[in-house]
Motif scaffolding. Structure first.
Motif, PDB file in Angstrom:
ATOM      1  N   GLY A 130      63.204  19.799  72.178  1.00 58.35           N
ATOM      2  CA  GLY A 130      61.860  20.371  72.204  1.00 58.35           C
ATOM      3  C   GLY A 130      60.742  19.349  72.259  1.00 58.35           C
ATOM      4  N   PRO A 131      60.723  18.363  71.335  1.00 60.11           N
ATOM      5  CA  PRO A 131      59.632  17.380  71.371  1.00 60.11           C
ATOM      6  C   PRO A 131      59.546  16.626  72.699  1.00 60.11           C
ATOM      7  CG  PRO A 131      60.731  17.300  69.254  1.00 60.11           C
ATOM      8  CD  PRO A 131      61.545  18.210  70.130  1.00 60.11           C
ATOM      9  N   SER A 132      60.685  16.264  73.288  1.00 55.54           N
ATOM     10  CA  SER A 132      60.680  15.563  74.581  1.00 55.54           C
ATOM     11  C   SER A 132      60.149  16.482  75.684  1.00 55.54           C
ATOM     12  CB  SER A 132      62.089  15.103  74.951  1.00 55.54           C
ATOM     13  OG  SER A 132      62.594  14.232  73.961  1.00 55.54           O
ATOM     14  N   THR A 133      60.513  17.763  75.612  1.00 50.70           N
ATOM     15  CA  THR A 133      60.049  18.729  76.608  1.00 50.70           C
ATOM     16  C   THR A 133      58.542  18.948  76.476  1.00 50.70           C
ATOM     17  OG1 THR A 133      62.203  19.810  76.482  1.00 50.70           O
ATOM     18  CG2 THR A 133      60.428  21.032  77.562  1.00 50.70           C
ATOM     19  N   VAL A 134      58.066  19.077  75.251  1.00 49.31           N
ATOM     20  CA  VAL A 134      56.619  19.243  75.023  1.00 49.31           C
ATOM     21  C   VAL A 134      55.870  18.035  75.582  1.00 49.31           C
ATOM     22  CG1 VAL A 134      54.807  19.402  73.270  1.00 49.31           C
ATOM     23  CG2 VAL A 134      56.877  20.799  73.047  1.00 49.31           C
ATOM     24  N   ALA A 135      56.369  16.837  75.304  1.00 50.84           N
ATOM     25  CA  ALA A 135      55.715  15.624  75.799  1.00 50.84           C
ATOM     26  C   ALA A 135      55.674  15.613  77.327  1.00 50.84           C
ATOM     27  CB  ALA A 135      56.432  14.387  75.268  1.00 50.84           C
ATOM     28  N   ALA A 136      56.773  16.000  77.973  1.00 51.38           N
ATOM     29  CA  ALA A 136      56.814  16.020  79.443  1.00 51.38           C
ATOM     30  C   ALA A 136      55.830  17.050  79.997  1.00 51.38           C
ATOM     31  CB  ALA A 136      58.236  16.324  79.916  1.00 51.38           C
ATOM     32  N   ILE A 137      55.726  18.200  79.353  1.00 48.50           N
ATOM     33  CA  ILE A 137      54.776  19.223  79.808  1.00 48.50           C
ATOM     34  C   ILE A 137      53.351  18.718  79.653  1.00 48.50           C
ATOM     35  CG2 ILE A 137      53.822  21.505  79.241  1.00 48.50           C
ATOM     36  CD1 ILE A 137      56.734  22.367  78.545  1.00 48.50           C
ATOM     37  N   ARG A 138      53.058  18.123  78.501  1.00 48.08           N
ATOM     38  CA  ARG A 138      51.684  17.661  78.239  1.00 48.08           C
ATOM     39  C   ARG A 138      51.283  16.498  79.149  1.00 48.08           C
ATOM     40  NH1 ARG A 138      50.185  22.251  76.510  1.00 48.08           N
ATOM     41  NH2 ARG A 138      50.402  22.692  74.305  1.00 48.08           N
ATOM     42  N   GLU A 139      52.243  15.717  79.635  1.00 46.65           N
ATOM     43  CA  GLU A 139      51.932  14.588  80.518  1.00 46.65           C
ATOM     44  C   GLU A 139      51.689  15.030  81.962  1.00 46.65           C
ATOM     45  OE1 GLU A 139      55.238  11.936  80.038  1.00 46.65           O
ATOM     46  OE2 GLU A 139      54.637  11.391  77.999  1.00 46.65           O
ATOM     47  N   ASN A 140      52.097  16.239  82.310  1.00 47.85           N
ATOM     48  CA  ASN A 140      51.998  16.711  83.688  1.00 47.85           C
ATOM     49  C   ASN A 140      50.683  17.479  83.877  1.00 47.85           C
ATOM     50  OD1 ASN A 140      52.247  18.063  86.164  1.00 47.85           O
ATOM     51  ND2 ASN A 140      54.472  18.201  85.956  1.00 47.85           N
ATOM     52  N   PRO A 141      49.771  16.996  84.736  1.00 44.26           N
ATOM     53  CA  PRO A 141      48.489  17.671  84.937  1.00 44.26           C
ATOM     54  C   PRO A 141      48.627  19.110  85.454  1.00 44.26           C
ATOM     55  CG  PRO A 141      48.538  15.564  86.109  1.00 44.26           C
ATOM     56  CD  PRO A 141      49.893  15.779  85.527  1.00 44.26           C
ATOM     57  N   ALA A 142      49.734  19.416  86.111  1.00 46.55           N
ATOM     58  CA  ALA A 142      49.940  20.776  86.626  1.00 46.55           C
ATOM     59  C   ALA A 142      50.053  21.797  85.503  1.00 46.55           C
ATOM     60  CB  ALA A 142      51.193  20.828  87.489  1.00 46.55           C
ATOM     61  N   TYR A 143      50.399  21.340  84.301  1.00 45.00           N
ATOM     62  CA  TYR A 143      50.577  22.252  83.171  1.00 45.00           C
ATOM     63  C   TYR A 143      49.444  22.145  82.159  1.00 45.00           C
ATOM     64  CZ  TYR A 143      55.218  21.895  85.206  1.00 45.00           C
ATOM     65  OH  TYR A 143      56.264  21.864  86.087  1.00 45.00           O
ATOM     66  N   GLN A 144      48.344  21.562  82.567  1.00 42.48           N
ATOM     67  CA  GLN A 144      47.205  21.410  81.669  1.00 42.48           C
ATOM     68  C   GLN A 144      46.777  22.781  81.127  1.00 42.48           C
ATOM     69  OE1 GLN A 144      43.801  19.554  83.430  1.00 42.48           O
ATOM     70  NE2 GLN A 144      42.652  19.544  81.535  1.00 42.48           N
ATOM     71  N   GLY A 145      46.591  22.862  79.837  1.00 42.77           N
ATOM     72  CA  GLY A 145      46.135  24.091  79.201  1.00 42.77           C
ATOM     73  C   GLY A 145      47.227  25.104  78.922  1.00 42.77           C
ATOM     74  N   LEU A 146      48.467  24.799  79.272  1.00 44.00           N
ATOM     75  CA  LEU A 146      49.569  25.717  78.997  1.00 44.00           C
ATOM     76  C   LEU A 146      49.784  25.809  77.490  1.00 44.00           C
ATOM     77  CD1 LEU A 146      51.884  27.508  80.059  1.00 44.00           C
ATOM     78  CD2 LEU A 146      53.278  25.445  80.226  1.00 44.00           C
ATOM     79  N   THR A 147      49.833  27.014  76.982  1.00 46.61           N
ATOM     80  CA  THR A 147      50.026  27.239  75.551  1.00 46.61           C
ATOM     81  C   THR A 147      51.506  27.092  75.213  1.00 46.61           C
ATOM     82  OG1 THR A 147      48.156  28.764  75.485  1.00 46.61           O
ATOM     83  CG2 THR A 147      49.716  28.902  73.677  1.00 46.61           C
ATOM     84  N   ILE A 148      51.786  26.315  74.173  1.00 48.21           N
ATOM     85  CA  ILE A 148      53.164  26.116  73.711  1.00 48.21           C
ATOM     86  C   ILE A 148      53.221  26.422  72.221  1.00 48.21           C
ATOM     87  CG2 ILE A 148      55.077  24.494  73.446  1.00 48.21           C
ATOM     88  CD1 ILE A 148      53.829  22.805  75.702  1.00 48.21           C
ATOM     89  N   PHE A 149      54.123  27.317  71.846  1.00 47.99           N
ATOM     90  CA  PHE A 149      54.392  27.604  70.439  1.00 47.99           C
ATOM     91  C   PHE A 149      55.769  27.063  70.100  1.00 47.99           C
ATOM     92  CE2 PHE A 149      51.768  31.820  70.058  1.00 47.99           C
ATOM     93  CZ  PHE A 149      50.593  31.103  70.149  1.00 47.99           C
ATOM     94  N   ALA A 150      55.857  26.336  68.991  1.00 47.48           N
ATOM     95  CA  ALA A 150      57.157  25.931  68.467  1.00 47.48           C
ATOM     96  C   ALA A 150      57.751  27.140  67.750  1.00 47.48           C
ATOM     97  CB  ALA A 150      57.001  24.757  67.507  1.00 47.48           C
ATOM     98  N   VAL A 151      58.999  27.446  68.077  1.00 48.50           N
ATOM     99  CA  VAL A 151      59.719  28.556  67.461  1.00 48.50           C
ATOM    100  C   VAL A 151      61.061  27.963  67.039  1.00 48.50           C
ATOM    101  CG1 VAL A 151      60.650  30.862  67.832  1.00 48.50           C
ATOM    102  CG2 VAL A 151      58.551  30.191  68.978  1.00 48.50           C
ATOM    103  N   THR A 152      61.139  27.519  65.780  1.00 48.04           N
ATOM    104  CA  THR A 152      62.267  26.689  65.384  1.00 48.04           C
ATOM    105  C   THR A 152      62.594  26.822  63.900  1.00 48.04           C
ATOM    106  OG1 THR A 152      63.048  24.396  65.372  1.00 48.04           O
ATOM    107  CG2 THR A 152      60.699  24.726  65.017  1.00 48.04           C
ATOM    108  N   GLY A 153      63.806  26.444  63.559  1.00 48.40           N
ATOM    109  CA  GLY A 153      64.211  26.415  62.151  1.00 48.40           C
ATOM    110  C   GLY A 153      63.747  25.152  61.459  1.00 48.40           C
ATOM    111  N   SER A 154      63.218  24.221  62.194  1.00 50.15           N
ATOM    112  CA  SER A 154      62.758  22.946  61.638  1.00 50.15           C
ATOM    113  C   SER A 154      61.321  23.051  61.159  1.00 50.15           C
ATOM    114  CB  SER A 154      62.846  21.860  62.713  1.00 50.15           C
ATOM    115  OG  SER A 154      64.144  21.814  63.253  1.00 50.15           O
ATOM    116  N   SER A 155      60.981  22.206  60.208  1.00 48.75           N
ATOM    117  CA  SER A 155      59.596  22.177  59.741  1.00 48.75           C
ATOM    118  C   SER A 155      58.803  21.190  60.600  1.00 48.75           C
ATOM    119  CB  SER A 155      59.527  21.772  58.272  1.00 48.75           C
ATOM    120  OG  SER A 155      59.835  20.402  58.125  1.00 48.75           O
ATOM    121  N   PRO A 156      57.497  21.346  60.660  1.00 46.78           N
ATOM    122  CA  PRO A 156      56.672  20.451  61.487  1.00 46.78           C
ATOM    123  C   PRO A 156      56.783  18.984  61.080  1.00 46.78           C
ATOM    124  CG  PRO A 156      55.396  22.346  60.749  1.00 46.78           C
ATOM    125  CD  PRO A 156      56.710  22.408  60.053  1.00 46.78           C
TER     126      PRO A 156
END
Length: 192
Positions: A130-156
């Protein structure tokens, strides 16, 4: 007149079927009073106005509302049971859902398919987490402003992943309350 009755209801904040029902009742009461007073012509005019207004309302109620674009979500979850349960709940709430099993599938989906309104991302995923995927999405200008919610058993605190534009927009920890997720999805502005 009936129009004045409808206008009065609107001024009081009574609109729609209930407001019109009240205005119609008032108009029919006026017709009855006019008839009791011997004002037959006035009663006839009031009744004609009421019937014409009722016909307009009847037509407006028969006209279907314009279609509303369903919100779209991409669920990134590797557990088949959780995929099925959460995606079914979201669909029953009127949200279109596509499901992938890991971060690399999510990035492939985003590059070839219609952009979703939101990505619901598990953090512990095979192949590409998840963290690597979030980073890749945030680095790509095509996905600017895309809302991402973490839905996980892990704590922040387990991940070095910020909340906000550079990370996830919200964190939902398992066990999930799906109603809270749906509320969060449907109350966000979705410019996509």
């Amino acid at each position: 007149s009936l129009y004045e009755g409808r206008t009065s209801c609107a001024k009081l904040g009574i609109q729609g079927k209930l407001g019109f029902r009240i205005a119609s009742y008032i108009a029919l009461s006026l017709v009855a009073k006019q008839m009791q007073a011997g004002m037959i012509d006035a009663a006839g005019q009031t009744l004609q106005q009421a019937l014409a207004a009722l016909e307009k309302v009847d037509q407006s109620l028969r006209t279907p509302p314009p279609p509303v674009r369903a919100l779209g979500a991409l669920l990134v979850e590797d557990d088949a049971n959780e995929q099925a349960l959460l995606s079914s709940y979201l669909r029953m709430s009127g949200i279109r859902v596509d499901v992938v099993g890991d971060g690399s599938e999510a990035l492939e989906f985003l590059s070839y398919r219609q952009r979703p309104d939101i990505v619901l991302m598990d953090m512990r995923l095979p192949r590409f987490d998840g963290p690597s995927t979030v980073a890749a999405i945030r680095e790509n200008p095509a996905y600017q402003g895309l809302t991402i919610f973490a839905v996980t058993g892990s704590s922040p605190t387990e991940f070095n992943l910020p909340l906000g534009k550079r990370g996830v927009d919200a964190w939902f920890q398992k066990p999930l309350n799906p109603a809270r997720i749906v509320e969060a999805i449907t109350t966000l502005p979705h410019p996509n």
